[in-house]
Scaffold this motif. Structure first.
Motif, short mmCIF file in Angstrom:
data_model
loop_
_atom_site.label_atom_id
_atom_site.label_comp_id
_atom_site.label_asym_id
_atom_site.label_seq_id
_atom_site.Cartn_x
_atom_site.Cartn_y
_atom_site.Cartn_z
N LYS A 27 41.59 13.13 33.10
CA LYS A 27 42.31 14.09 33.95
C LYS A 27 43.82 13.95 33.76
CE LYS A 27 41.62 13.65 38.53
NZ LYS A 27 42.86 13.37 39.29
N SER A 28 44.32 12.72 33.80
CA SER A 28 45.77 12.50 33.67
C SER A 28 46.29 13.02 32.33
CB SER A 28 46.08 11.00 33.77
OG SER A 28 45.77 10.51 35.04
N VAL A 29 45.54 12.73 31.27
CA VAL A 29 45.99 13.15 29.94
C VAL A 29 45.90 14.67 29.81
CG1 VAL A 29 45.51 12.95 27.46
CG2 VAL A 29 45.31 10.94 28.92
N HIS A 31 46.19 17.01 32.19
CA HIS A 31 47.33 17.66 32.88
C HIS A 31 48.58 17.61 32.02
CE1 HIS A 31 46.00 18.35 37.02
NE2 HIS A 31 45.55 17.12 37.16
N ARG A 32 48.88 16.42 31.52
CA ARG A 32 50.13 16.24 30.77
C ARG A 32 50.11 17.01 29.46
NH1 ARG A 32 49.25 12.16 34.24
NH2 ARG A 32 50.93 10.77 34.89
N ALA A 33 48.93 17.09 28.82
CA ALA A 33 48.84 17.80 27.55
C ALA A 33 49.19 19.28 27.75
CB ALA A 33 47.44 17.64 26.97
N ALA A 172 54.51 1.83 43.43
CA ALA A 172 54.06 2.09 42.06
C ALA A 172 53.36 3.44 42.04
CB ALA A 172 53.12 0.98 41.61
N SER A 173 53.91 4.41 41.31
CA SER A 173 53.28 5.72 41.23
C SER A 173 53.60 6.38 39.90
CB SER A 173 53.75 6.63 42.38
OG SER A 173 53.38 7.97 42.10
N ALA A 174 52.56 6.59 39.10
CA ALA A 174 52.75 7.27 37.81
C ALA A 174 53.14 8.73 38.03
CB ALA A 174 51.47 7.19 37.00
N GLN A 175 52.69 9.29 39.15
CA GLN A 175 53.02 10.70 39.40
C GLN A 175 54.50 10.86 39.68
OE1 GLN A 175 50.38 11.99 42.53
NE2 GLN A 175 48.59 11.95 41.18
N VAL A 176 55.05 9.98 40.50
CA VAL A 176 56.48 10.09 40.80
C VAL A 176 57.30 9.79 39.55
CG1 VAL A 176 58.36 9.28 42.27
CG2 VAL A 176 56.04 9.48 43.21
N ILE A 324 43.67 2.05 40.74
CA ILE A 324 43.95 2.73 42.01
C ILE A 324 42.92 3.81 42.34
CG2 ILE A 324 45.60 4.42 41.03
CD1 ILE A 324 45.96 2.54 44.38
N ASP A 325 42.35 4.45 41.32
CA ASP A 325 41.36 5.50 41.59
C ASP A 325 39.94 4.97 41.68
OD1 ASP A 325 43.33 7.46 41.64
OD2 ASP A 325 43.17 7.84 39.49
N GLU A 326 39.78 3.67 41.42
CA GLU A 326 38.42 3.11 41.31
C GLU A 326 37.95 2.41 42.57
OE1 GLU A 326 38.99 5.02 38.68
OE2 GLU A 326 40.35 3.46 37.99
N VAL A 351 46.67 7.58 51.18
CA VAL A 351 47.29 8.90 50.92
C VAL A 351 46.74 9.54 49.65
CG1 VAL A 351 49.38 8.55 52.27
CG2 VAL A 351 49.34 7.78 49.89
N LYS A 352 45.49 9.24 49.34
CA LYS A 352 44.83 9.91 48.21
C LYS A 352 44.15 11.19 48.73
CE LYS A 352 46.13 7.09 45.01
NZ LYS A 352 47.08 7.56 44.00
N GLU A 353 43.16 11.71 47.98
CA GLU A 353 42.54 12.97 48.37
C GLU A 353 41.95 12.88 49.77
OE1 GLU A 353 42.81 11.68 45.46
OE2 GLU A 353 42.34 13.07 43.81
C1 S3P Z 1 47.78 9.85 38.43
C2 S3P Z 1 48.36 8.80 39.07
C3 S3P Z 1 47.77 8.12 40.25
C4 S3P Z 1 46.28 8.45 40.41
C5 S3P Z 1 46.00 9.91 40.21
C6 S3P Z 1 46.46 10.38 38.84
C7 S3P Z 1 48.48 10.47 37.29
O1 S3P Z 1 48.45 8.55 41.41
O2 S3P Z 1 45.83 8.04 41.66
O3 S3P Z 1 44.61 10.16 40.32
O4 S3P Z 1 47.86 11.24 36.54
O5 S3P Z 1 49.67 10.19 37.12
P1 S3P Z 1 49.82 7.84 41.90
O6 S3P Z 1 50.74 7.93 40.77
O7 S3P Z 1 50.29 8.62 43.08
O8 S3P Z 1 49.41 6.44 42.26
#
Ligand code: S3P
Length: 447
Positions: A27-29, A31-33, A172-176, A324-326, A351-353
């Protein structure tokens, strides 16, 4: 997604899990692609794309912004990139569906455009905190309005001049991190993002693959500013690995269902994603990596899992961001383990889904497992699942895909049947989970 029909599952004791399966794309890859291919110059092909509602919503947003995206076959996309400054305003609000990743990363991209945009999401996304991206993007010069409390919709004003920043993430947040790096493509000067603990680095790796100047190492990334057309993204083909987070449900299921012997093929093994593997192995799981290889620049391996007796552990806080998602899946492994499993340092789960500490604790309690919840974690007391014979059990997934799938695993170890409510959002990340699960031995049907 918004307005999804309410669907339920009935689950019950399954058979040992056997066979070889491949779970859908990451999913992460995915979106970014879509995002980088849209902003690149030239035509990119994406293979292994996740046909989930979250990633399709992101593709639909870029189509609304004027990008032509073809789907020549399922799991592939051909994206006709428009370049960094080629997006066009959308008259309508842009619907991110259930996807926090979509909304937060898009906030970074849209902050750098010449036009205004509005980002909306479904009920769950509309309750998720956005201040974590609004604050640092505002420091870069963005203008973003939200609902009270920093909640969506986000109204993003265009035509702003962005300035690179040096920012240390409070959590720690990859999204931010990714939102800031993407805004950095439009900024004057470098944008540096520092993390309290390294998170998934797909944005950094993909920016580099698309030819953007970026330096990164675990915990810090520095992207060159693209103001004044200093740099461009060049179209690149992307090969999306199978999603470790989707594989995770089967890793746990095959570990806890006696007699299981299952192979998961070509799973993405980015070390910032595989914390669950470490946790499960510490619990005694029998999971062997075979045929470790690189596919399209990403590490992948086949994972061979056989059932094994598990024992409780204290999950090291240092691996929390890497899994974090597991945690929904880990809760089930912990319930099936001997002794206690202690989770701490995981307040982000609230603060997830859904509030996953609360929703998973409630799910396990409904199945007779003792769970002591704390502010930032839980203690799960392993034991046998038991259903209250006096009333039918209904586990509410709260529309959270991962709560629904984790509860379905628990069902396979239950003496009787129960209902999992509100499972439609499984399609956000794992379309076809039910058929794949039934194919390897799950007892699961729609109700
Ligand atoms: C994601 C980062 C994670 C993860 C989410 C996908 C991403 O969230 O929980 O399912 O694709 O960067 P956070 O960055 O908010 O921890």
């Amino acid at each position: 997604m918004s307005g999804a029909v309410r669907k339920n599952w009935i689950v019950g004791a399954g058979t040992p899990l056997t066979g070889r399966i491949r779970v859908p794309g990451d999913k992460s890859v995915s979106h970014r692609a879509i995002m980088l291919a849209s902003l690149a110059e030239g035509v990119s092909r994406i293979d292994g794309f996740l046909e989930g509602e979250d990633t399709r919503a992101t593709a639909a947003v870029f189509q609304r912004l004027g990008v032509t995206i073809e789907a020549p076959s399922p799991q592939s996309r051909i994206v006709h990139g428009v370049g960094l400054h080629g997006l066009r305003a959308s008259a309508d609000a842009l619907d991110c569906g259930n996807a926090g990743t979509g909304m937060r990363l898009l906030a970074g991209v849209l902050a750098g455009q010449a036009f205004d945009s509005t980002l909306v999401g479904d009920d769950s996304l509309s309750k998720r905190p956005m201040r974590r991206v609004i604050d640092p993007l505002s420091r870069m010069g963005a203008a973003i309005d939200s609902e009270d409390g920093g909640l969506p919709p986000l109204r993003i004003r265009g035509g702003r001049t962005l300035q690179g920043i040096d920012y240390t993430l409070p959590v720690a947040s990859a999204q931010v991190k990714s939102a800031l790096l993407l805004a950095g493509l439009y900024a004057a000067g470098d944008t540096v993002v520092r993390e309290p603990h390294p998170t998934r680095d797909y944005t950094e790796r993909m920016l580099s693959a698309f030819g953007w100047p970026i330096d990164f190492e675990p915990g810090v990334a520095r992207v060159r500013g693209g103001a004044g057309n200093a740099h461009a993204l060049r179209a690149t083909d992307v090969h999306v690995p199978a999603d470790f987070s989707s594989a995770a449900f089967f890793l746990v299921a095959a570990s806890v269902i006696p007699g299981s012997d299952l192979v998961l093929e070509a799973v993405g093994m980015n070390p910032r994603r595989t914390g669950l593997l470490q946790a499960l192995r510490a619990m005694g799981a029998d999971i062997v990596e075979t045929d470790a290889r690189s596919a399209g620049g990403e590490a992948v391996a086949d994972l061979h899992v056989r059932a094994a007796p598990l024992r409780g552990i204290a999950v090291p806080e240092v691996i929390v961001p890497d899994m974090i998602d597991e945690f929904p899946a880990l809760f089930v492994a912990a319930a099936c383990a001997e002794g206690e499993t202690r989770i701490t340092g995981a307040a982000e789960l609230r603060v997830k889904e859904s509030d996953r500490l609360a929703t998973m604790s409630a799910a396990l309690r409904a199945l007779g497992i003792r769970v002591d919840e704390s502010d930032d974690g839980a203690i799960i007391h392993g034991g046998a699942f038991a259903l209250d014979p006096s009333s039918p059990v209904l586990i509410d997934s709260h529309g959270d895909h991962r709560i629904a799938m984790a509860s379905a695993i628990a069902g396979q170890r239950c003496p009787g049947e129960f209902v999992i409510g509100d499972i439609a959002n499984v399609a956000t990340s794992f379309p076809g989970f039910d058929a794949l699960a039934r194919g390897v031995g799950f007892a699961l049907r729609e109700a």
